[in-house]
Design a protein around this motif. Sequence first.
Motif, PDB file in Angstrom:
ATOM      1  N   ARG A 215      41.782  43.914  43.501  1.00 29.12           N
ATOM      2  CA  ARG A 215      43.151  43.644  43.628  1.00 29.12           C
ATOM      3  C   ARG A 215      43.296  43.179  45.244  1.00 29.12           C
ATOM      4  NH1 ARG A 215      46.628  48.769  42.870  1.00 29.12           N
ATOM      5  NH2 ARG A 215      45.720  48.321  40.829  1.00 29.12           N
ATOM      6  N   TRP A 216      42.433  43.821  46.107  1.00 31.15           N
ATOM      7  CA  TRP A 216      42.549  43.420  47.358  1.00 31.15           C
ATOM      8  C   TRP A 216      41.679  42.270  47.989  1.00 31.15           C
ATOM      9  CZ3 TRP A 216      42.518  48.042  45.143  1.00 31.15           C
ATOM     10  CH2 TRP A 216      43.506  48.927  45.236  1.00 31.15           C
ATOM     11  N   TYR A 336      50.632  38.478  35.697  1.00 28.42           N
ATOM     12  CA  TYR A 336      49.646  39.238  36.514  1.00 28.42           C
ATOM     13  C   TYR A 336      48.620  39.920  35.903  1.00 28.42           C
ATOM     14  CZ  TYR A 336      48.156  42.132  40.351  1.00 28.42           C
ATOM     15  OH  TYR A 336      47.634  42.803  41.394  1.00 28.42           O
ATOM     16  N   ASP A 337      47.481  39.755  36.167  1.00 29.29           N
ATOM     17  CA  ASP A 337      46.396  40.716  35.332  1.00 29.29           C
ATOM     18  C   ASP A 337      45.462  41.371  36.459  1.00 29.29           C
ATOM     19  OD1 ASP A 337      45.033  38.576  36.798  1.00 29.29           O
ATOM     20  OD2 ASP A 337      44.148  37.540  34.753  1.00 29.29           O
ATOM     21  N   ASP A 338      46.020  41.445  37.353  1.00 25.89           N
ATOM     22  CA  ASP A 338      45.204  42.194  38.384  1.00 25.89           C
ATOM     23  C   ASP A 338      43.794  41.977  38.498  1.00 25.89           C
ATOM     24  OD1 ASP A 338      44.985  44.330  40.451  1.00 25.89           O
ATOM     25  OD2 ASP A 338      45.019  45.957  38.823  1.00 25.89           O
ATOM     26  N   VAL A 339      43.436  40.790  38.417  1.00 23.15           N
ATOM     27  CA  VAL A 339      41.973  40.454  38.474  1.00 23.15           C
ATOM     28  C   VAL A 339      41.849  39.354  39.544  1.00 23.15           C
ATOM     29  CG1 VAL A 339      40.032  39.098  37.372  1.00 23.15           C
ATOM     30  CG2 VAL A 339      41.676  40.331  35.936  1.00 23.15           C
ATOM     31  N   GLY A 340      41.171  39.966  40.645  1.00 20.96           N
ATOM     32  CA  GLY A 340      41.135  39.186  41.775  1.00 20.96           C
ATOM     33  C   GLY A 340      39.987  38.205  42.021  1.00 20.96           C
ATOM     34  N   PRO A 341      40.185  37.397  43.104  1.00 17.23           N
ATOM     35  CA  PRO A 341      41.079  37.171  43.985  1.00 17.23           C
ATOM     36  C   PRO A 341      42.096  36.402  43.355  1.00 17.23           C
ATOM     37  CG  PRO A 341      39.109  35.721  44.118  1.00 17.23           C
ATOM     38  CD  PRO A 341      38.621  36.682  43.029  1.00 17.23           C
ATOM     39  N   GLY A 342      43.248  36.639  43.511  1.00 18.18           N
ATOM     40  CA  GLY A 342      44.294  36.009  42.772  1.00 18.18           C
ATOM     41  C   GLY A 342      44.302  34.248  42.687  1.00 18.18           C
ATOM     42  N   ALA A 343      44.106  34.158  44.168  1.00 20.51           N
ATOM     43  CA  ALA A 343      44.015  32.546  44.258  1.00 20.51           C
ATOM     44  C   ALA A 343      42.960  31.925  43.326  1.00 20.51           C
ATOM     45  CB  ALA A 343      43.862  32.447  45.663  1.00 20.51           C
ATOM     46  N   SER A 344      43.214  31.316  42.617  1.00 22.16           N
ATOM     47  CA  SER A 344      42.133  30.657  41.677  1.00 22.16           C
ATOM     48  C   SER A 344      42.194  29.190  41.497  1.00 22.16           C
ATOM     49  CB  SER A 344      42.331  31.337  40.175  1.00 22.16           C
ATOM     50  OG  SER A 344      43.802  30.990  39.801  1.00 22.16           O
ATOM     51  N   ILE A 345      43.325  28.496  41.563  1.00 18.39           N
ATOM     52  CA  ILE A 345      43.436  27.107  41.137  1.00 18.39           C
ATOM     53  C   ILE A 345      44.125  26.481  42.504  1.00 18.39           C
ATOM     54  CG2 ILE A 345      45.719  27.722  40.226  1.00 18.39           C
ATOM     55  CD1 ILE A 345      45.256  25.609  38.130  1.00 18.39           C
TER      56      ILE A 345
ATOM     57  N   ARG C 143      52.188  52.750  39.848  1.00 22.61           N
ATOM     58  CA  ARG C 143      52.027  52.968  38.449  1.00 22.61           C
ATOM     59  C   ARG C 143      53.896  52.328  37.736  1.00 22.61           C
ATOM     60  NH1 ARG C 143      48.955  57.087  39.414  1.00 22.61           N
ATOM     61  NH2 ARG C 143      50.779  58.254  39.631  1.00 22.61           N
ATOM     62  N   MET C 144      54.481  52.598  38.668  1.00 20.84           N
ATOM     63  CA  MET C 144      55.927  52.246  38.116  1.00 20.84           C
ATOM     64  C   MET C 144      55.763  50.812  37.620  1.00 20.84           C
ATOM     65  SD  MET C 144      59.563  52.223  40.148  1.00 20.84           S
ATOM     66  CE  MET C 144      59.382  50.982  41.149  1.00 20.84           C
ATOM     67  N   LEU C 145      55.132  49.830  38.490  1.00 25.40           N
ATOM     68  CA  LEU C 145      55.037  48.477  38.433  1.00 25.40           C
ATOM     69  C   LEU C 145      53.909  48.100  37.358  1.00 25.40           C
ATOM     70  CD1 LEU C 145      55.206  47.382  42.123  1.00 25.40           C
ATOM     71  CD2 LEU C 145      57.124  47.692  40.542  1.00 25.40           C
ATOM     72  N   GLY C 146      53.168  49.091  36.727  1.00 28.45           N
ATOM     73  CA  GLY C 146      52.348  48.762  35.782  1.00 28.45           C
ATOM     74  C   GLY C 146      50.861  48.351  36.390  1.00 28.45           C
ATOM     75  N   LEU C 147      50.656  48.925  37.660  1.00 25.24           N
ATOM     76  CA  LEU C 147      49.455  48.730  38.097  1.00 25.24           C
ATOM     77  C   LEU C 147      48.447  50.133  37.934  1.00 25.24           C
ATOM     78  CD1 LEU C 147      50.441  47.101  41.694  1.00 25.24           C
ATOM     79  CD2 LEU C 147      49.406  45.933  39.615  1.00 25.24           C
ATOM     80  N   LYS C 148      47.372  49.834  37.539  1.00 25.42           N
ATOM     81  CA  LYS C 148      46.536  50.871  37.494  1.00 25.42           C
ATOM     82  C   LYS C 148      46.036  51.416  38.833  1.00 25.42           C
ATOM     83  CE  LYS C 148      44.621  49.629  33.041  1.00 25.42           C
ATOM     84  NZ  LYS C 148      44.873  48.192  32.433  1.00 25.42           N
TER      85      LYS C 148
END
Lengths: 550, 369, 166
Positions: A215-216, A336-345, C143-148
């Motif tokens: 994520r970071w 949002y899928d929490d797959v980094g790095p977010g910037a992709s396109i 977690r409230m925002l749905g982040l693991k």
Amino acid sequence: MNRVNAVIVGAGAAGGIVAKQLAAAGLSVVLLERGPWYTPADCRKDDLRNQRTTVLGNAFGPEDLGFPRVVVDAGGVARIVRPSDSAYQNNAACVGGGTLSYGAQAWRYMPQDFRMKSVYGAPAGSSLEDWPIGYGDLEPFYDQAEYEIGVSGDYAPDPFHGPRKRRLPMPPLPANREWEILEPAARRLGLHPFAIPMLRNSVPYNDRGPCMRCRWCVGFACEVDAKNGSQNTVIPQALATGNCELRMRCTATEILMDERGHARGVEYINEDGRREQQLSDVVVVSACAIESARLLLNSKSRLFPNGLGNRYDQVGRHLQGHYYTGALGYFDHDTYDDVGPGASIALCDYNHGTPGLCGGGMLANEFIRLPIHMIDRLPPGTPRWGQGHKQAMREWHRRTIVVMGPTQQIPTAEARVTLDPAVRDKWGAPVARIQGNSHPHTFEIGAVQAKRAQAWLQEAGAIHTALMNSRPQMISAGQHQAGTCRMGNDPRASVVTPNCQLHDVENVFVIDGSVHVSNGGFNPALTIMAIAYYASAALVRGWKGTRYRS
Amino acid sequence: MKRVFFHVALAAGILILCAAGAIGGATYYYTSQRGAGCAGCHEMADYVGAVHASSHRSVGCFDCHSTGWAAKLRHTAVHLSGRTPEAIRLRDVDVVEMTAKCQSCHQREYATWRAGPHSATYAQIFTNAQQNATRRLMDDCFRCHGMQFSGSIGDIVQPQSLNGPWRIVRAGLASEPTMPCQACHWIHREGLPVSKPVARFSVAGAADGESLAFFDRREQMHFAIAELPLPQIFDRARPVNVSPDQRQALCYQCHAPRQPDAESAAARNNWGAQAGSGDDRTPLGVHEGISCFTCHSGHGESTRASCATCHPVMSDCGLAVEKMDTTYANPASKHNIHWVKCQDCHTHGVPRSMHRGSEFVKPIQWNER
Amino acid sequence: MAGTAATGAVCITGCSWRNSSRWEFLSNAQAETLAALADQIIPEDDFPSASQAGVVVYIDRQLMGPYRRHRGAYQGGIESADQISRKFCGVALAQARPTMRQEVVSALAERFREFFEMVREHTMEGYYGSPRHGGNRDAVSWRMLGLKEPPLRGRAHYDLSKGRGS
């Protein structure tokens, strides 16, 4: 202390490359870096203390105490700012410089970016100029940076890039959900989306593994070392030659001159706070636009009473960065899928060619979306606090896409770095005073770019959108800072030659973003790297055993 | 000369007296009322409050934490100077020291853990030639090995390259465990007081969930299993049926799947975290849906005896289940217990009579895999 | 020896009187007011309120560190909040009825805008920032925002000794 061939001030994107290129060519090199060699353990992905969100301080320097700057706002009011204040226009102070914690977008500027004045004409009141070198001169060095430092991506779908000799060494990372949403929308609009080139391993490369897609990213050091900066590529290589000595926590304060107008070396404060001198045949200044200018201005001598290279009052002028504008899109489904790095396109359709606009910029989706970033990015009309705000955070955090981009700033001579007459740093040296703003046309371009980002998001199905195009009250230079030691053929209108050598002093070079004449509509890191390879090659070519002769 | 000596001696004497006073005072103070004395310094109040609400509330601070004079002097100095860190955390050496203290009560668990792979030492993990010659050492290693280590990867092992030989920089840690008790147990976690039972069994499934928590290196704190995510995992495009046993969330922190690698089929099709793509051993095939803890004990990971808890010792095909080759290390192995499918043995088709579920195994959607 | 031990004990216990608060910087009363204020900014619902998630701990700790520069603002601002509350309902903010608290905080936001904006910002940081700083207890807001959290990331399997990994 032993005399060496070259002292390089600053172990960042450019300094690291110059150190490696010179050391590999057999020169003895001392690389001075004011900060330490940080590791991921020094930040541990701290949402409140990194290089982007700095509410509790900068993770990778400079520290808040002892290194202020003075900024002057549009009304002419000066105030002292600490390094973690966004007005400071900070870049990290550590081995690797900004490249330890950057987002690592790896853009080549486009051929037009080097000929802005010829293509568009300079807007009245601006200092827009052509570069003395062109895209073709830098192409081999862009290629060298892409392969030696390591870039992943695929330029094939982008028809706007300059000619390239070969593909990037690594494929792009697999698509994330924002790509899936934005890519077809851009195609429907007749645009040309493609994967952002990144200085990041998508597959094992250079003896290091691939990105773990956490994520970071921007603002943080990479725990799997998949983000490629000078600290994990060229600097270790430079040290491995045996010709380069890295001195950390050493802050250069002055370039020392002899009576004949040659540099003799550098004076610096060592890690124990003692003043030292390192004598050398050549001095290379790679301290990033603001500090490079400050070091030259602080190097006053009998022959150069206004600072080194500053005979015509050019050092510190044309300070640039980027004017970021864009739009927020709110969706009725998870984006949002929490797959980094977010910037992709990214899109390069809008960098050039819009009638009435002097350039433009690249547009891309945003790097990371930590909860702390969403607080003031909720739909307009959302309560700023209370139950409504908390509810909106829950509702929108996973259903928002940010598209924005670095609008190319139209430079002015008044946006500049000078020395503050009163404020000094903890070593007693006058600090940088930053004032002025980009040419007003910049904000017209930025406003158009924001509308374009909005249109893209709307096409992608956003149910609400909001523009992000507030006009800054002073120059926004930040991590993209450039332009204070302009490259040019005319000594009256520039600071360094096309080979990055000071017009005034033949053995002092400025090699970093300072030399950019204009700063493109792109993140500048790869261009800084290419210039470092290019200028190092010229320096090595001109090296005659013990000293440099042009 | 004599005068100088006198002054030095006097100063030394005063220093020793003060130190003795501080240590003595601290000893008295810490040991009073199960650590109530510790809470008197307001920076310790939260920590003492937490342990007094935990299942270890009957234990005093001194029973687990360092009692050495160096620690007392350090604590006193920090307290008096007011230079308390933002959050008070155990150092790696403190954690190592505590592990021995855990042993003094939890002897059986300690022994099982010591005998199993989860007690791997710093030397075993960080100087493993097979690992280090093929993959780069990096700070992320600490996420699961040596999460409490105070430093970065270069501070524990050198050289940082694919060419060994590698050595542990802090020799004192070489034979210490990288995954000590506190990697998976949150000692201060809120809970009902526990007393030691007369007889203890660490058989499969019997692990006590109360203290189970993952020590997150980034935040330097524990996250209880109830708060940890149980992942959604895919077998290509098919969502895998993962057991809802929340205790597994702890296992998945380290035995986790990855996002698809660039250029893989899963990446081209945007399928999420793929079973077996990282270190996860999510069962697919005949054992899909079974919890890690059905077969593994948390401390020792031993599973040898567990097949027989579900299967007849002699299978229908005449195999002794406890002696079968269940090689797991090689994903391609036909004997891999995590991924073995009916077709792996019944190569000409699965007999209709065997299409049945059990209380452990939910019916499985067969796919082309 | 007993004497020195006693001296040591006195010397160490002696510093407790210096600050009888359970907080590092704030007094107990200031912390109560700040909690009441922060809980208007992020109230309790299915998920904890600001103070339940440790926001006061966060702010208190930062006032000993990077936010040292805001100490005066907090002391003055908290006093103003209580003054407004006393004027509205005769008691300090923490003692005011829940319905009154919102009115008090709205008035504070209007009259002491700078202070309120600072508390809002710091409350958000404490609630939505990294748990290590004392707020966002157990990463509850994430977690409230749905982040693991902690997120799951497996280890890449590649073999650098064979050039490009598999």
